[in-house]
Write a protein that holds these residues in place. Structure first.
Motif, PDB file in Angstrom:
ATOM      1  N   LEU A  38      41.515 -84.488 -53.205  1.00  0.00           N
ATOM      2  CA  LEU A  38      42.590 -85.302 -52.649  1.00  0.00           C
ATOM      3  C   LEU A  38      43.116 -84.621 -51.392  1.00  0.00           C
ATOM      4  CD1 LEU A  38      44.409 -87.799 -53.588  1.00  0.00           C
ATOM      5  CD2 LEU A  38      46.080 -86.035 -54.133  1.00  0.00           C
ATOM      6  N   TYR A  39      43.290 -85.425 -50.371  1.00  0.00           N
ATOM      7  CA  TYR A  39      43.830 -84.908 -49.106  1.00  0.00           C
ATOM      8  C   TYR A  39      44.581 -86.080 -48.476  1.00  0.00           C
ATOM      9  CZ  TYR A  39      43.850 -81.921 -44.934  1.00  0.00           C
ATOM     10  OH  TYR A  39      44.215 -81.117 -43.880  1.00  0.00           O
ATOM     11  N   VAL A  40      45.843 -86.196 -48.821  1.00  0.00           N
ATOM     12  CA  VAL A  40      46.651 -87.335 -48.397  1.00  0.00           C
ATOM     13  C   VAL A  40      47.547 -86.906 -47.239  1.00  0.00           C
ATOM     14  CG1 VAL A  40      48.456 -88.958 -49.082  1.00  0.00           C
ATOM     15  CG2 VAL A  40      46.674 -88.336 -50.709  1.00  0.00           C
ATOM     16  N   ILE A  41      47.488 -87.662 -46.175  1.00  0.00           N
ATOM     17  CA  ILE A  41      48.255 -87.339 -44.969  1.00  0.00           C
ATOM     18  C   ILE A  41      49.363 -88.377 -44.810  1.00  0.00           C
ATOM     19  CG2 ILE A  41      48.126 -87.063 -42.461  1.00  0.00           C
ATOM     20  CD1 ILE A  41      44.973 -86.648 -43.109  1.00  0.00           C
ATOM     21  N   GLY A  42      50.586 -87.898 -44.603  1.00  0.00           N
ATOM     22  CA  GLY A  42      51.716 -88.811 -44.494  1.00  0.00           C
ATOM     23  C   GLY A  42      52.621 -88.504 -43.316  1.00  0.00           C
ATOM     24  N   VAL A  43      53.298 -89.549 -42.850  1.00  0.00           N
ATOM     25  CA  VAL A  43      54.305 -89.413 -41.804  1.00  0.00           C
ATOM     26  C   VAL A  43      55.528 -90.230 -42.246  1.00  0.00           C
ATOM     27  CG1 VAL A  43      52.598 -89.144 -39.949  1.00  0.00           C
ATOM     28  CG2 VAL A  43      53.447 -91.437 -40.526  1.00  0.00           C
ATOM     29  N   ALA A  44      56.620 -90.108 -41.498  1.00  0.00           N
ATOM     30  CA  ALA A  44      57.820 -90.848 -41.896  1.00  0.00           C
ATOM     31  C   ALA A  44      58.492 -91.468 -40.682  1.00  0.00           C
ATOM     32  CB  ALA A  44      58.798 -89.922 -42.611  1.00  0.00           C
ATOM     33  N   ASP A  45      59.081 -92.642 -40.915  1.00  0.00           N
ATOM     34  CA  ASP A  45      59.770 -93.359 -39.833  1.00  0.00           C
ATOM     35  C   ASP A  45      60.966 -92.573 -39.293  1.00  0.00           C
ATOM     36  OD1 ASP A  45      58.110 -95.509 -39.933  1.00  0.00           O
ATOM     37  OD2 ASP A  45      59.420 -96.747 -41.176  1.00  0.00           O
ATOM     38  N   ASP A  46      61.581 -91.778 -40.166  1.00  0.00           N
ATOM     39  CA  ASP A  46      62.820 -91.107 -39.769  1.00  0.00           C
ATOM     40  C   ASP A  46      62.573 -89.710 -39.191  1.00  0.00           C
ATOM     41  OD1 ASP A  46      62.032 -89.765 -42.027  1.00  0.00           O
ATOM     42  OD2 ASP A  46      63.929 -89.983 -43.096  1.00  0.00           O
ATOM     43  N   ASP A  47      61.317 -89.396 -38.886  1.00  0.00           N
ATOM     44  CA  ASP A  47      60.994 -88.060 -38.370  1.00  0.00           C
ATOM     45  C   ASP A  47      59.681 -88.185 -37.604  1.00  0.00           C
ATOM     46  OD1 ASP A  47      59.997 -85.472 -38.030  1.00  0.00           O
ATOM     47  OD2 ASP A  47      60.880 -84.761 -39.895  1.00  0.00           O
ATOM     48  N   ASP A  48      59.759 -88.147 -36.280  1.00  0.00           N
ATOM     49  CA  ASP A  48      58.537 -88.401 -35.504  1.00  0.00           C
ATOM     50  C   ASP A  48      57.770 -87.121 -35.170  1.00  0.00           C
ATOM     51  OD1 ASP A  48      60.175 -87.334 -33.601  1.00  0.00           O
ATOM     52  OD2 ASP A  48      60.181 -89.092 -32.278  1.00  0.00           O
ATOM     53  N   GLN A  49      58.122 -86.022 -35.854  1.00  0.00           N
ATOM     54  CA  GLN A  49      57.396 -84.786 -35.578  1.00  0.00           C
ATOM     55  C   GLN A  49      56.697 -84.188 -36.799  1.00  0.00           C
ATOM     56  OE1 GLN A  49      60.868 -83.020 -32.939  1.00  0.00           O
ATOM     57  NE2 GLN A  49      59.051 -81.774 -32.685  1.00  0.00           N
TER      58      GLN A  49
END
Lengths: 102, 102
Positions: free
Chosen positions: A37-48
């Motif tokens: 498993l290698y899940v990559i995530g980002v978030a709307d409230d943090d663009d870095q």
């Protein structure tokens, strides 16, 4: 017991999506190295910040993967785009849904 | 984009493994509710904390699952064994290895 890792890295302003591309490319090659498993995530409230959750056959498999030429190349490519701020948590996977059975 | 969640909960001394059992049982039923991944972890250096990493079709699927009778029963059973200390991080899953394709 499988080895789990949840970490984050922070990209310099404007560089997050480029780092995500490098991680996505890198994730294609790690199954053969013992990665499930290698899940990559980002978030709307943090663009870095970029979050990565990994499950490996063992910590040794994970650590060995860092020495693979393609992994070293990906790290070398991404590192200049990162601020140097990381978080990490290692854990032993006791089970759950969505992982291959032993 | 799929919804990712990484969180931790802290069990009262001696209760961690019982809470893990409840979570393992709960994880069996959530696939039908839109859950793709529900990984439960513990660590050798911390005998009270339990980490959970989840991937759902959407935040709405995740939130709706909390209202299912079996989920509510599991929460009710586990809650008295927890200290009340939680951490959580939500993220949007951009891809990686080990998840079903869209």
């Amino acid at each position: 017991m499988k080895y789990g890792y949840f970490g984050s890295m922070k990209a310099r302003p404007g560089q997050r999506d480029q780092v995500v591309k490098i991680l996505l490319r890198a994730s294609e090659g790690v199954r053969a190295a013992g990665c499930h498993l290698y899940v990559i995530g980002v978030a709307d409230d943090d663009d870095q910040t970029i979050w990565v959750n990994e499950v490996w056959d063992s910590k040794e498999h994970h650590d060995a993967s860092l020495q693979l030429p393609e992994t070293r190349a990906a790290i070398g490519e991404a590192m200049p785009m990162l601020t140097g701020e990381f978080t990490s948590r290692e854990f032993a996977v006791v089970g759950g849904l969505g992982l291959p059975t032993e």
